[in-house]
Design an enzyme around this catalytic site. Structure first.
Site, PDB file in Angstrom:
ATOM      1  N   GLY A   1       2.633 -10.759  43.960  1.00 19.41           N
ATOM      2  CA  GLY A   1       1.480 -11.472  44.516  1.00 19.41           C
ATOM      3  C   GLY A   1       1.682 -12.940  44.799  1.00 19.41           C
ATOM      4  O   GLY A   1       0.720 -13.641  45.120  1.00 19.41           O
TER       5      GLY A   1
ATOM      6  N   ASP B   1       1.220  -2.548  48.517  1.00 19.50           N
ATOM      7  CA  ASP B   1       2.507  -2.361  47.841  1.00 19.50           C
ATOM      8  C   ASP B   1       2.500  -1.005  47.149  1.00 19.50           C
ATOM      9  O   ASP B   1       1.431  -0.487  46.774  1.00 19.50           O
ATOM     10  CB  ASP B   1       2.753  -3.471  46.808  1.00 19.50           C
ATOM     11  CG  ASP B   1       4.236  -3.653  46.523  1.00 19.50           C
ATOM     12  OD1 ASP B   1       4.795  -4.671  46.990  1.00 19.50           O
ATOM     13  OD2 ASP B   1       4.846  -2.784  45.866  1.00 19.50           O
TER      14      ASP B   1
ATOM     15  N   ASP C   1       7.302  -9.150  52.723  1.00 23.22           N
ATOM     16  CA  ASP C   1       8.348  -9.387  51.724  1.00 23.22           C
ATOM     17  C   ASP C   1       8.829  -8.042  51.182  1.00 23.22           C
ATOM     18  O   ASP C   1       9.261  -7.932  50.046  1.00 23.22           O
ATOM     19  CB  ASP C   1       7.784 -10.251  50.582  1.00 23.22           C
ATOM     20  CG  ASP C   1       8.875 -10.847  49.706  1.00 23.22           C
ATOM     21  OD1 ASP C   1      10.037 -10.909  50.151  1.00 23.22           O
ATOM     22  OD2 ASP C   1       8.586 -11.246  48.560  1.00 23.22           O
TER      23      ASP C   1
ATOM     24  N   LYS D   1      10.922 -11.335  55.368  1.00 20.66           N
ATOM     25  CA  LYS D   1      12.190 -11.541  54.681  1.00 20.66           C
ATOM     26  C   LYS D   1      13.218 -10.588  55.253  1.00 20.66           C
ATOM     27  O   LYS D   1      12.940  -9.410  55.478  1.00 20.66           O
ATOM     28  CB  LYS D   1      12.046 -11.299  53.180  1.00 20.66           C
ATOM     29  CG  LYS D   1      13.345 -11.504  52.396  1.00 20.66           C
ATOM     30  CD  LYS D   1      13.129 -11.395  50.899  1.00 20.66           C
ATOM     31  CE  LYS D   1      12.845  -9.985  50.467  1.00 20.66           C
ATOM     32  NZ  LYS D   1      12.696  -9.865  48.994  1.00 20.66           N
TER      33      LYS D   1
END
Length: 234
Positions: free
Chosen positions: A90, A108, A148, A188
């Site tokens: 987070g 997620d 990410d 990313k």
């Protein structure tokens, strides 16, 4: 006559100094850990950004990576709608909320402790039902999609890299499908085969595309961040 209780001489961790550190700390025991796990834990203990994240209450050192990117591009602002893909634990969402974002939804596979006002889904992003649910909860098209995400690795470099590229492509396809015109995408990535192709694909959909390595990203890491701004629209 009893002695008065002794004061505990305990100081909170300082987080170290960016310019230099003392002798690196080592874990006292490595029982039941692999060499790679031991090395990772020792690196975390001696990492100034990891210590700083703990001191400031951030859930991960990754908070400083997205902070540095946002300092440059100013994505996080009041009124912006944001999607956070692979948000656990987070850190990125924490920074977005801290900087004024109130309309944010994340997903997620792992459970994530609440981060109000963010809405959090525990779900597989590649599930076809996930994308519509994210947009429904957000209440409209996002100004920013950030990713990410990282796959579970199996230790085979080529296979692991292909999985990473696959997740970036999935995040990119989602961003192209849902972003408002002028929106942005941050993901990313890792240096290696396929990176140039990903950049080329982004350039077809965004006016400006950059490859950035924040200071908080370890120098020995191959991770980089794709930052695409000025979405051209569908």
């Amino acid at each position: 006559m009893t002695e008065p209780p002794r004061k505990r001489m305990v100081r909170p961790p300082s987080g170290g100094q960016e310019g230099g550190r003392g002798k690196p700390a080592r874990l006292r025991t490595a029982k039941e850990r692999t060499k790679s796990q031991q090395a990772w834990l020792e690196r975390q203990i001696n990492d100034p950004f990891a210590a700083k994240a703990r001191n400031l209450g951030y859930r991960s050192r990754a908070a400083f990576k997205i902070s540095e990117i946002d300092d440059r591009f100013h994505f996080f602002r009041k009124g912006a709608r944001v999607v956070d893909l692979g948000l656990a634990p987070g850190g990125w969402t924490q920074v977005a909320i801290e900087r004024g974002v109130t309309d944010i939804v994340g997903v997620d596979l792992l459970p994530v402790d609440p981060l109000p006002p963010a809405q959090i889904l525990q779900m597989d992003f590649t599930d076809p039902a996930c994308a519509p649910e994210l947009i429904a909860r957000l209440g409209g098209s996002p100004h920013l999609v950030m990713s990410d995400m990282a796959p579970n690795t199996i230790g085979h470099r080529e296979t692991d890299h292909l999985r990473i590229v696959g997740l970036i492509e999935a995040a990119m396809d989602f961003a192209v499908e849902v972003l408002i015109p002028g929106g942005a995408f941050v993901a990313k990535a890792f240096q290696g085969g396929g990176a140039d192709d990903l950049m080329a694909r982004l350039k077809r959909h965004f006016r400006e595309v950059r490859n950035i390595k924040p200071k908080a990203s370890r120098q020995d890491s191959s991770e980089v961040f794709f930052v695409a701004t000025g979405f051209k629209g569908r």
